[in-house]
Design a protein around this motif. Structure first.
Motif, short mmCIF file in Angstrom:
data_model
loop_
_atom_site.label_atom_id
_atom_site.label_comp_id
_atom_site.label_asym_id
_atom_site.label_seq_id
_atom_site.Cartn_x
_atom_site.Cartn_y
_atom_site.Cartn_z
N GLU A 1 0.83 -1.20 0.00
CA GLU A 1 0.00 0.00 0.00
C GLU A 1 0.86 1.25 0.00
O GLU A 1 0.55 2.24 -0.68
CB GLU A 1 -0.93 0.00 1.23
CG GLU A 1 -1.95 1.13 1.26
CD GLU A 1 -1.47 2.38 1.99
OE1 GLU A 1 -2.22 3.37 2.02
OE2 GLU A 1 -0.35 2.37 2.53
N GLU A 2 1.93 1.20 0.78
CA GLU A 2 2.79 2.38 0.92
C GLU A 2 3.49 2.76 -0.38
O GLU A 2 4.00 3.87 -0.51
CB GLU A 2 3.83 2.15 2.02
CG GLU A 2 3.26 1.91 3.41
CD GLU A 2 2.64 3.15 4.03
OE1 GLU A 2 2.56 4.19 3.35
OE2 GLU A 2 2.23 3.08 5.19
N ARG A 3 3.48 1.86 -1.34
CA ARG A 3 4.13 2.13 -2.62
C ARG A 3 3.14 2.59 -3.68
O ARG A 3 3.46 2.59 -4.88
CB ARG A 3 4.90 0.90 -3.08
CG ARG A 3 6.01 0.48 -2.10
CD ARG A 3 6.84 -0.65 -2.65
NE ARG A 3 7.46 -0.27 -3.91
CZ ARG A 3 8.10 -1.13 -4.70
NH1 ARG A 3 8.21 -2.40 -4.36
NH2 ARG A 3 8.62 -0.71 -5.84
N GLY A 4 1.94 2.96 -3.24
CA GLY A 4 0.95 3.47 -4.19
C GLY A 4 -0.29 2.61 -4.31
O GLY A 4 -0.83 2.45 -5.41
N LEU A 5 -0.75 2.04 -3.18
CA LEU A 5 -1.96 1.20 -3.15
C LEU A 5 -1.84 0.02 -4.10
O LEU A 5 -2.83 -0.44 -4.70
CB LEU A 5 -3.22 2.01 -3.51
CG LEU A 5 -3.39 3.41 -2.91
CD1 LEU A 5 -4.73 4.00 -3.33
CD2 LEU A 5 -3.24 3.39 -1.41
N LEU A 6 -0.64 -0.53 -4.23
CA LEU A 6 -0.41 -1.55 -5.26
C LEU A 6 -1.18 -2.84 -5.00
O LEU A 6 -1.65 -3.50 -5.93
CB LEU A 6 1.08 -1.84 -5.38
CG LEU A 6 1.98 -0.65 -5.77
CD1 LEU A 6 3.42 -1.12 -5.97
CD2 LEU A 6 1.45 0.04 -7.02
N GLY A 7 -1.33 -3.23 -3.73
CA GLY A 7 -2.04 -4.46 -3.41
C GLY A 7 -3.52 -4.37 -3.74
O GLY A 7 -4.08 -5.28 -4.37
#
Length: 415
Positions: A261-267
């Motif tokens: 998530e911290e990398r751009g809501l990727l999950g």
């Protein structure tokens, strides 16, 4: 809701677990083990994320005084020529027209978070490199870290410029020294790694075809144990999962512990992309992001119609919960679902003043308590019980236009 049990699980997850790392995978296993101990199945869904190796990064002033500053590289911001990029320095205080004219051909120091508007302004201005900063002017090197940042995909699509990040104390010194020319040297190799979503489900007894999703992210940023942001949310929805295993809901409940998530809501973006057809059955998303701080207050951020604001506010007053309820977007894993027309609420416990920390080494168990976890968790659980067992669902599956517009801006679809 058992705050002590949630606290113990949170303590187990209290280590740095950046999206796509082996530590994040370890945290996913902790969550899966918790579910397996309840004799329940769960799914681990992997998705690919960017990774990089920084071989060399350097930022230095050249004239009139030569000095090297401690910086970290912006991941995915490309490579400079072997000798680096040397250019005039400019402190780009705003993204207004005057600053953009002055920034042409220069390496610029920019204020604040590097969002899309700021990055577009840098590129439009014709800057050849950039510097960002974060932290507090009273930080010391002993009590702070130089954040690790990355150029998000939507910014890479505009243009790739070499960038570095420094502490606020160094940015202040840099501006005071007012150098004429500076140099950025950057070498990095881009690769790929895997991140994961952990998924568990409880079938509804009366309306199994109707789904309510719980989300919380379990990754952290570099240097941070991320217990407040957002191990707390992860253990909160685990407690909700435990409750509904023993008290079967009328609607199906799906629990998603999101990676990266911290990398751009990727999950959550990966989940939505992979399960697009199934989303038609999803009525609502309950997201939990930050919690457990002793000093603070509970908030429900409603990313849906006004009617849901009134529903949650009324619910809290009837139950006697101290809860601030307002309509707004919030940067967390419910956003990709809202983008698909699914209403959502984010339950958070925001720290008062400097009583809670995120995105740095100070996000630790120091300011977390079992009682505070239980307080927020009880609000989440009681609200979930109300809507999962409602005779008729109390609000429509719709997103108002003003919220849609905010989501589009947040996701970089519009300016």
């Amino acid at each position: 809701m058992n705050g002590t049990r949630a606290y113990e699980l949170l303590n187990q997850m209290g280590f740095v677990r950046v999206g796509g790392s082996k530590e994040e995978r370890t945290a996913a296993q902790i969550l899966m083990d918790e579910i397996h101990q309840l004799n329940q199945p769960c799914t681990l869904e992997e998705f690919e994320v960017n990774a990089q190796t920084i071989e060399h990064v350097c930022f230095e002033t050249i004239t009139p005084i030569q000095k090297q500053y401690e910086v970290t590289a912006y991941g995915y911001s490309g490579n400079t020529p072997e000798g680096g990029i040397e250019a005039e320095f400019y402190y780009m205080e705003t993204i207004g027209e005057v600053d953009k004219i002055q920034a042409k051909g220069k390496i610029v120091l920019v204020n604040g978070y590097l969002g899309r508007k700021t990055y577009e302004a840098i590129v439009e201005a014709g800057a050849v490199g950039f510097i960002t900063f974060s932290g507090d002017v009273i930080d010391t090197r002993e009590n702070s870290d130089c954040d690790i940042r990355e150029l998000r995909d939507q910014l890479q699509e505009i243009k790739v410029l070499p960038g570095v990040h420094m502490r606020t104390i160094d940015a202040m010194e840099l501006v005071r020294s007012n150098p004429k020319t500076v140099r950025i040297t950057l070498t990095q190799t881009q690769t790929k790694s895997l991140s994961h979503n952990v998924i568990a489900e409880i079938k509804g007894t009366k309306h199994p075809e109707k789904v309510i999703i719980f989300t919380a992210h379990y990754d952290s940023v570099p240097f941070s144990t991320g217990v407040y942001d957002n191990g707390a949310g992860s253990v909160t929805i685990m407690e909700c999962y435990r409750y509904f295993l023993e008290h079967a809901p009328e609607r199906t409940l799906r629990f998603i512990w999101c990676g990266s998530e911290e990398r751009g809501l990727l999950g959550s973006k990966a989940y939505v992309k992979a399960h697009m057809e199934e989303l038609k059955d999803v009525q609502f998303v309950i997201n939990v992001d930050v919690g457990g701080c002793v000093l603070g207050h509970d908030v429900a951020l409603v990313t849906a119609a006004d009617s849901l604001v009134h529903t949650i506010d009324s619910f809290a007053k009837q139950k006697g919960y101290s809860l601030e309820v307002k309509q707004d977007i919030y940067s967390s894993d419910h956003i990709p679902f809202v983008d698909q027309g699914i209403p959502a609420v984010s339950f958070c416990r925001f720290g008062t003043g400097q009583s809670a920390h995120i995105h740095n080494r100070h996000d630790t168990m120091l300011f977390i308590s079992a009682d505070a976890l239980e307080k927020t968790g009880t609000v989440v659980l009681e609200f979930a019980k109300t809507i999962s067992n409602a005779v008729a669902f109390p609000f429509k599956r719709e997103i108002p236009n003003d919220i849609k517009e905010k989501i589009d801006v947040y996701l970089g679809k519009t300016k």
